[in-house]
Design a protein around this motif. Structure first.
Motif, PDB file in Angstrom:
ATOM      1  N   LEU A 218      35.641  -8.872  49.496  1.00  0.00           N
ATOM      2  CA  LEU A 218      35.942  -8.995  48.076  1.00  0.00           C
ATOM      3  C   LEU A 218      34.938  -9.898  47.377  1.00  0.00           C
ATOM      4  N   ALA A 219      34.500 -10.947  48.075  1.00  0.00           N
ATOM      5  CA  ALA A 219      33.536 -11.871  47.486  1.00  0.00           C
ATOM      6  C   ALA A 219      32.177 -11.204  47.262  1.00  0.00           C
ATOM      7  N   ASN A 220      31.874 -10.201  48.062  1.00  0.00           N
ATOM      8  CA  ASN A 220      30.577  -9.535  47.977  1.00  0.00           C
ATOM      9  C   ASN A 220      30.627  -8.173  47.309  1.00  0.00           C
ATOM     10  N   ASN A 221      31.825  -7.749  46.885  1.00  0.00           N
ATOM     11  CA  ASN A 221      31.998  -6.417  46.310  1.00  0.00           C
ATOM     12  C   ASN A 221      32.316  -6.541  44.823  1.00  0.00           C
ATOM     13  N   PRO A 222      31.461  -6.030  43.953  1.00  0.00           N
ATOM     14  CA  PRO A 222      31.687  -6.178  42.508  1.00  0.00           C
ATOM     15  C   PRO A 222      32.729  -5.232  41.934  1.00  0.00           C
ATOM     16  N   ILE A 223      33.318  -4.371  42.762  1.00  0.00           N
ATOM     17  CA  ILE A 223      34.276  -3.387  42.266  1.00  0.00           C
ATOM     18  C   ILE A 223      35.687  -3.932  42.403  1.00  0.00           C
ATOM     19  N   PHE A 224      36.440  -3.909  41.309  1.00  0.00           N
ATOM     20  CA  PHE A 224      37.809  -4.394  41.321  1.00  0.00           C
ATOM     21  C   PHE A 224      38.781  -3.237  41.214  1.00  0.00           C
ATOM     22  N   HIS A 225      39.793  -3.313  42.043  1.00  0.00           N
ATOM     23  CA  HIS A 225      40.824  -2.298  42.041  1.00  0.00           C
ATOM     24  C   HIS A 225      42.080  -2.874  41.380  1.00  0.00           C
ATOM     25  N   ALA A 226      43.082  -2.039  41.198  1.00  0.00           N
ATOM     26  CA  ALA A 226      44.297  -2.460  40.491  1.00  0.00           C
ATOM     27  C   ALA A 226      44.971  -3.645  41.167  1.00  0.00           C
ATOM     28  N   ARG A 227      44.902  -3.711  42.503  1.00  0.00           N
ATOM     29  CA  ARG A 227      45.619  -4.768  43.216  1.00  0.00           C
ATOM     30  C   ARG A 227      44.886  -6.095  43.196  1.00  0.00           C
ATOM     31  N   THR A 228      43.618  -6.100  42.772  1.00  0.00           N
ATOM     32  CA  THR A 228      42.839  -7.336  42.826  1.00  0.00           C
ATOM     33  C   THR A 228      42.304  -7.779  41.473  1.00  0.00           C
ATOM     34  N   LYS A 229      42.542  -7.028  40.425  1.00  0.00           N
ATOM     35  CA  LYS A 229      41.948  -7.371  39.137  1.00  0.00           C
ATOM     36  C   LYS A 229      42.486  -8.697  38.585  1.00  0.00           C
ATOM     37  N   HIS A 230      43.689  -9.118  39.021  1.00  0.00           N
ATOM     38  CA  HIS A 230      44.249 -10.363  38.506  1.00  0.00           C
ATOM     39  C   HIS A 230      43.562 -11.602  39.078  1.00  0.00           C
ATOM     40  N   ILE A 231      42.692 -11.435  40.064  1.00  0.00           N
ATOM     41  CA  ILE A 231      41.954 -12.586  40.596  1.00  0.00           C
ATOM     42  C   ILE A 231      40.465 -12.460  40.270  1.00  0.00           C
ATOM     43  N   GLU A 232      40.166 -11.729  39.217  1.00  0.00           N
ATOM     44  CA  GLU A 232      38.775 -11.476  38.849  1.00  0.00           C
ATOM     45  C   GLU A 232      38.045 -12.753  38.452  1.00  0.00           C
ATOM     46  N   ILE A 233      38.756 -13.703  37.849  1.00  0.00           N
ATOM     47  CA  ILE A 233      38.095 -14.947  37.433  1.00  0.00           C
ATOM     48  C   ILE A 233      37.540 -15.691  38.640  1.00  0.00           C
ATOM     49  N   ASP A 234      38.357 -15.794  39.698  1.00  0.00           N
ATOM     50  CA  ASP A 234      37.882 -16.442  40.921  1.00  0.00           C
ATOM     51  C   ASP A 234      36.675 -15.698  41.483  1.00  0.00           C
ATOM     52  N   TYR A 235      36.703 -14.368  41.379  1.00  0.00           N
ATOM     53  CA  TYR A 235      35.586 -13.587  41.913  1.00  0.00           C
ATOM     54  C   TYR A 235      34.283 -13.955  41.210  1.00  0.00           C
ATOM     55  N   HIS A 236      34.316 -13.983  39.884  1.00  0.00           N
ATOM     56  CA  HIS A 236      33.092 -14.269  39.148  1.00  0.00           C
ATOM     57  C   HIS A 236      32.565 -15.666  39.476  1.00  0.00           C
ATOM     58  N   PHE A 237      33.463 -16.611  39.674  1.00  0.00           N
ATOM     59  CA  PHE A 237      33.048 -17.966  40.035  1.00  0.00           C
ATOM     60  C   PHE A 237      32.338 -17.978  41.382  1.00  0.00           C
ATOM     61  N   ILE A 238      32.944 -17.345  42.384  1.00  0.00           N
ATOM     62  CA  ILE A 238      32.348 -17.312  43.721  1.00  0.00           C
ATOM     63  C   ILE A 238      31.086 -16.474  43.727  1.00  0.00           C
ATOM     64  N   SER A 239      31.150 -15.305  43.097  1.00  0.00           N
ATOM     65  CA  SER A 239      30.025 -14.385  43.084  1.00  0.00           C
ATOM     66  C   SER A 239      28.778 -15.003  42.463  1.00  0.00           C
ATOM     67  N   ASP A 240      28.963 -15.756  41.386  1.00  0.00           N
ATOM     68  CA  ASP A 240      27.817 -16.382  40.723  1.00  0.00           C
ATOM     69  C   ASP A 240      27.081 -17.322  41.660  1.00  0.00           C
ATOM     70  N   HIS A 241      27.823 -18.068  42.460  1.00  0.00           N
ATOM     71  CA  HIS A 241      27.179 -19.028  43.365  1.00  0.00           C
ATOM     72  C   HIS A 241      26.571 -18.334  44.589  1.00  0.00           C
ATOM     73  N   ILE A 242      27.148 -17.206  44.989  1.00  0.00           N
ATOM     74  CA  ILE A 242      26.521 -16.427  46.062  1.00  0.00           C
ATOM     75  C   ILE A 242      25.181 -15.882  45.589  1.00  0.00           C
ATOM     76  N   LYS A 243      25.169 -15.327  44.379  1.00  0.00           N
ATOM     77  CA  LYS A 243      23.932 -14.764  43.817  1.00  0.00           C
ATOM     78  C   LYS A 243      22.889 -15.846  43.563  1.00  0.00           C
ATOM     79  N   ALA A 244      23.362 -17.066  43.225  1.00  0.00           N
ATOM     80  CA  ALA A 244      22.430 -18.161  42.967  1.00  0.00           C
ATOM     81  C   ALA A 244      21.853 -18.754  44.248  1.00  0.00           C
ATOM     82  N   GLY A 245      22.358 -18.319  45.395  1.00  0.00           N
ATOM     83  CA  GLY A 245      21.852 -18.825  46.659  1.00  0.00           C
ATOM     84  C   GLY A 245      22.440 -20.147  47.087  1.00  0.00           C
ATOM     85  N   ASP A 246      23.552 -20.539  46.462  1.00  0.00           N
ATOM     86  CA  ASP A 246      24.197 -21.801  46.839  1.00  0.00           C
ATOM     87  C   ASP A 246      25.161 -21.636  48.002  1.00  0.00           C
ATOM     88  N   LEU A 247      25.610 -20.412  48.227  1.00  0.00           N
ATOM     89  CA  LEU A 247      26.717 -20.184  49.156  1.00  0.00           C
ATOM     90  C   LEU A 247      26.487 -18.908  49.947  1.00  0.00           C
TER      91      LEU A 247
END
Length: 240
Positions: A173-202
């Motif tokens: 989920l942390a590496n997959n940009p596609i959100f499904h109905a069961r996970t869309k409510h945690i999208e904010i956490d995804y963007h936070f984690i995803s941004d730092h993965i893309k930035a090379g921090d994590l």
């Protein structure tokens, strides 16, 4: 400290001296600042401070006996590399009273543990993946803060910080940009984690449950498993 959940045979009678319970629980909470091996049980005890039962006090006394028998243990500062690494885990729907999960993480600088946390999540997770994912989010916040602190101390981290998690779905989920109905409510956490993965921090890495060090902050464990993970935390006697 291994802790058994209350069963039907446990006493739910109110403890006669709740002020004493709160006083000792507060002292244990202070002690847990330097003893991560008691963090889970201390967290459990402190959740009962508003109305402790006789069974809760028995749990508290059991922890006190463990502390009394391990007064020589501590966290040594070992020489070595200064690579930051982290472990994140969660116990889904751990508390039967409100079904909130417990978030746990610990971070190491080289072989020395430098921070840890064990606390309830603020909302009820609908799946183990969501609980683990929110745990990753909490650990990510800690890692980013520590990376910035280390940079100020002129100990810059070369490359992304490895964050170990034993839930493959949460990692996907942390590496997959596609959100499904069961996970869309945690999208904010995804963007936070995803941004730092893309930035090379994590860099989130899968680890087997058998080697998940944060498990000691998650749940009550058998004695052998508890002692094994305590050693992994590098908690040892000053004479060792």
């Amino acid at each position: 400290m291994s802790l058994k959940r209350s069963t039907g045979s446990a006493s739910t009678e109110d403890f006669s001296d709740p002020q004493l319970y709160r006083k000792i629980a507060g002292s244990l909470q202070y002690l847990s600042i330097t003893r991560p091996d008691i963090a889970f049980t201390t967290n459990y005890i402190c959740q009962r401070m508003h109305k402790p039962s006789v069974d809760d006090f028995q749990t508290l006394k059991r922890l006190l006996r463990y502390v009394q028998g391990t007064t020589d243990l501590g966290i040594p500062i070992d020489p070595g590399d200064l690579q930051l690494r982290a472990f994140a885990d969660a116990d889904w729907a751990a508390d039967s009273s409100d079904r909130r999960s417990i978030t746990e993480f610990c971070t190491f600088l080289g072989n020395t543990i430098i921070s840890w946390s064990a606390k309830k999540q603020v909302t009820v997770a609908k799946s183990s993946t969501e609980a683990e994912y929110r745990s990753i989010s909490s650990a990510t916040s800690e890692v980013i803060w520590l990376r910035r602190l280390l940079a100020e101390l002129r100990i810059p981290q070369i490359g992304p910080t490895p964050l170990h998690c034993d839930n493959t779905s949460a990692i996907a989920l942390a590496n997959n940009p596609i959100f499904h109905a069961r996970t869309k409510h945690i999208e904010i956490d995804y963007h936070f984690i995803s941004d730092h993965i893309k930035a090379g921090d994590l860099n989130i890495i899968h680890i087997s449950s058998a080697h998940q060090i944060a498990d000691i902050l998650t749940k009550s464990l058998p004695k052998e498993r508890f002692l094994h993970l305590r050693n992994k935390l590098n908690i040892r006697s000053k004479d060792d």
